[in-house]
Design a protein around this motif. Structure first.
Motif, PDB file in Angstrom:
ATOM      1  N   PHE A  48       0.829  -1.205   0.000  1.00 39.44           N
ATOM      2  CA  PHE A  48       0.000   0.000   0.000  1.00 39.44           C
ATOM      3  C   PHE A  48       0.862   1.252   0.000  1.00 39.44           C
ATOM      4  N   MET A  49       1.894   1.294   0.833  1.00 38.45           N
ATOM      5  CA  MET A  49       2.765   2.465   0.906  1.00 38.45           C
ATOM      6  C   MET A  49       3.539   2.663  -0.390  1.00 38.45           C
ATOM      7  N   THR A  50       4.002   1.577  -1.001  1.00 31.67           N
ATOM      8  CA  THR A  50       4.698   1.674  -2.281  1.00 31.67           C
ATOM      9  C   THR A  50       3.769   2.232  -3.348  1.00 31.67           C
ATOM     10  N   ALA A  51       2.550   1.725  -3.397  1.00 31.82           N
ATOM     11  CA  ALA A  51       1.569   2.208  -4.379  1.00 31.82           C
ATOM     12  C   ALA A  51       1.262   3.687  -4.158  1.00 31.82           C
ATOM     13  N   GLN A  52       1.150   4.106  -2.909  1.00 25.82           N
ATOM     14  CA  GLN A  52       0.876   5.514  -2.614  1.00 25.82           C
ATOM     15  C   GLN A  52       2.026   6.419  -3.061  1.00 25.82           C
ATOM     16  N   ARG A  53       3.248   5.991  -2.777  1.00 25.47           N
ATOM     17  CA  ARG A  53       4.412   6.787  -3.186  1.00 25.47           C
ATOM     18  C   ARG A  53       4.492   6.909  -4.706  1.00 25.47           C
ATOM     19  N   LEU A  54       4.239   5.792  -5.400  1.00 23.88           N
ATOM     20  CA  LEU A  54       4.273   5.818  -6.864  1.00 23.88           C
ATOM     21  C   LEU A  54       3.179   6.704  -7.443  1.00 23.88           C
ATOM     22  N   THR A  55       1.993   6.624  -6.882  1.00 23.29           N
ATOM     23  CA  THR A  55       0.880   7.445  -7.364  1.00 23.29           C
ATOM     24  C   THR A  55       1.169   8.932  -7.132  1.00 23.29           C
ATOM     25  N   THR A  56       1.740   9.265  -5.991  1.00 18.85           N
ATOM     26  CA  THR A  56       2.099  10.655  -5.708  1.00 18.85           C
ATOM     27  C   THR A  56       3.151  11.150  -6.695  1.00 18.85           C
ATOM     28  N   ALA A  57       4.158  10.331  -6.975  1.00 21.66           N
ATOM     29  CA  ALA A  57       5.203  10.713  -7.929  1.00 21.66           C
ATOM     30  C   ALA A  57       4.635  10.826  -9.344  1.00 21.66           C
ATOM     31  N   GLN A  58       3.715   9.938  -9.698  1.00 18.17           N
ATOM     32  CA  GLN A  58       3.078   9.994 -11.015  1.00 18.17           C
ATOM     33  C   GLN A  58       2.300  11.297 -11.176  1.00 18.17           C
ATOM     34  N   GLU A  59       1.574  11.677 -10.139  1.00 21.15           N
ATOM     35  CA  GLU A  59       0.842  12.947 -10.172  1.00 21.15           C
ATOM     36  C   GLU A  59       1.799  14.123 -10.327  1.00 21.15           C
ATOM     37  N   LYS A  60       2.970  14.034  -9.693  1.00 25.60           N
ATOM     38  CA  LYS A  60       3.961  15.104  -9.798  1.00 25.60           C
ATOM     39  C   LYS A  60       4.495  15.199 -11.228  1.00 25.60           C
ATOM     40  N   VAL A  61       4.784  14.064 -11.862  1.00 24.19           N
ATOM     41  CA  VAL A  61       5.243  14.066 -13.257  1.00 24.19           C
ATOM     42  C   VAL A  61       4.176  14.685 -14.152  1.00 24.19           C
ATOM     43  N   TRP A  62       2.923  14.287 -13.956  1.00 24.80           N
ATOM     44  CA  TRP A  62       1.806  14.846 -14.722  1.00 24.80           C
ATOM     45  C   TRP A  62       1.771  16.370 -14.569  1.00 24.80           C
ATOM     46  N   GLN A  63       1.887  16.819 -13.321  1.00 19.87           N
ATOM     47  CA  GLN A  63       1.845  18.243 -13.032  1.00 19.87           C
ATOM     48  C   GLN A  63       3.034  18.984 -13.663  1.00 19.87           C
ATOM     49  N   VAL A  64       4.223  18.407 -13.599  1.00 14.48           N
ATOM     50  CA  VAL A  64       5.415  19.019 -14.193  1.00 14.48           C
ATOM     51  C   VAL A  64       5.245  19.164 -15.702  1.00 14.48           C
ATOM     52  N   LEU A  65       4.764  18.113 -16.355  1.00 11.54           N
ATOM     53  CA  LEU A  65       4.581  18.166 -17.806  1.00 11.54           C
ATOM     54  C   LEU A  65       3.517  19.195 -18.195  1.00 11.54           C
ATOM     55  N   ARG A  66       2.413  19.202 -17.485  1.00 15.01           N
ATOM     56  CA  ARG A  66       1.346  20.173 -17.781  1.00 15.01           C
ATOM     57  C   ARG A  66       1.807  21.612 -17.517  1.00 15.01           C
ATOM     58  N   THR A  67       2.523  21.820 -16.425  1.00 12.70           N
ATOM     59  CA  THR A  67       3.009  23.164 -16.109  1.00 12.70           C
ATOM     60  C   THR A  67       4.027  23.634 -17.144  1.00 12.70           C
ATOM     61  N   THR A  68       4.902  22.746 -17.569  1.00 13.03           N
ATOM     62  CA  THR A  68       5.878  23.093 -18.607  1.00 13.03           C
ATOM     63  C   THR A  68       5.164  23.462 -19.902  1.00 13.03           C
ATOM     64  N   GLN A  69       4.165  22.688 -20.250  1.00 17.29           N
ATOM     65  CA  GLN A  69       3.375  22.962 -21.455  1.00 17.29           C
ATOM     66  C   GLN A  69       2.674  24.322 -21.332  1.00 17.29           C
ATOM     67  N   HIS A  70       2.123  24.597 -20.178  1.00 23.29           N
ATOM     68  CA  HIS A  70       1.442  25.873 -19.931  1.00 23.29           C
ATOM     69  C   HIS A  70       2.436  27.050 -20.005  1.00 23.29           C
ATOM     70  N   GLN A  71       3.606  26.874 -19.419  1.00 23.10           N
ATOM     71  CA  GLN A  71       4.624  27.927 -19.459  1.00 23.10           C
ATOM     72  C   GLN A  71       5.036  28.241 -20.900  1.00 23.10           C
ATOM     73  N   ALA A  72       5.151  27.209 -21.726  1.00 25.89           N
ATOM     74  CA  ALA A  72       5.515  27.412 -23.130  1.00 25.89           C
ATOM     75  C   ALA A  72       4.455  28.254 -23.839  1.00 25.89           C
ATOM     76  N   ARG A  73       3.185  27.937 -23.591  1.00 21.32           N
ATOM     77  CA  ARG A  73       2.089  28.709 -24.208  1.00 21.32           C
ATOM     78  C   ARG A  73       2.067  30.150 -23.692  1.00 21.32           C
ATOM     79  N   GLN A  74       2.225  30.281 -22.388  1.00 23.16           N
ATOM     80  CA  GLN A  74       2.108  31.600 -21.755  1.00 23.16           C
ATOM     81  C   GLN A  74       3.240  32.540 -22.174  1.00 23.16           C
ATOM     82  N   THR A  75       4.457  32.027 -22.230  1.00 24.17           N
ATOM     83  CA  THR A  75       5.601  32.872 -22.570  1.00 24.17           C
ATOM     84  C   THR A  75       5.880  32.910 -24.071  1.00 24.17           C
TER      85      THR A  75
END
Length: 183
Positions: A48-75
């Motif tokens: 359970f703890m391993t799955a939680q850590r992986l899911t949290t990291a996956q969400e972070k990767v998703w957020q990093v990619l989306r934020t980078t994409q947004h920054q490219a559009r914005q700037t």
């Protein structure tokens, strides 16, 4: 007829016995039951703890990619999301594509998270990266970031699946698809 009288002298000479408390056998039984329950629950808790850590990291990767994409559009410039494995730490950074990745601020994922060899973003000098142009579209190759925990078969991934920058998340599967277990 003799009358038996209890005196203070008789009470002191007999050892005092209490019925309060537990016997050694009862305590050992409880300790044994707690040990058996802990042995049953521990692997499930670890998974359970391993799955939680992986899911949290996956969400972070998703957020990093989306934020980078947004920054490219914005700037209205090309931005890059970078990922690397430095010793036992997986790290990420977001920066304009004109900046070198090693000059950027790097942030670490939680301790046991590592980049898995299934990661298929473009690799340059040990750094996986993906670039988004001024419209938020992918500028270099499509790919995935796959995360794992050492000693575990669990994986999580984020895939950039179209040139327009569409993304999706995936989890590990028992059978590979195109040689990859995370899809």
């Amino acid at each position: 007829m003799t009358l038996w009288l209890w005196s203070r002298a008789n009470c002191r000479s007999r050892p005092w016995r209490s019925t309060a408390g537990f016997t050694l056998l009862e305590l050992l039984t409880v300790v044994l039951m707690v040990g058996v329950l802990a042995a049953i629950v521990a692997p499930s808790w670890q998974y359970f703890m391993t799955a939680q850590r992986l899911t949290t990291a996956q969400e972070k990767v998703w957020q990093v990619l989306r934020t980078t994409q947004h920054q490219a559009r914005q700037t209205k410039t090309t931005w890059q999301a970078s990922f690397r494995q430095l010793d036992d730490k997986a790290q990420w950074a977001m920066h304009p594509a004109t900046n070198r990745p090693d000059e950027s601020s790097w942030y670490s994922f939680e301790a046991p998270i590592q980049l898995d060899p299934e990661t298929s973003l473009e690799l340059t000098d040990g750094i996986y990266h993906i670039r988004f142009n001024e419209r938020g579209a992918v500028k270099n190759q499509l790919g995935r970031v796959t995360l794992a925990v050492a000693g575990s078969r669990s994986k999580r991934c984020v895939m950039v699946s179209t040139w327009l920058g569409a993304m999706r998340q995936g989890t590990d599967h028992p059978k590979p698809n195109d040689g990859k277990y995370c899809y």
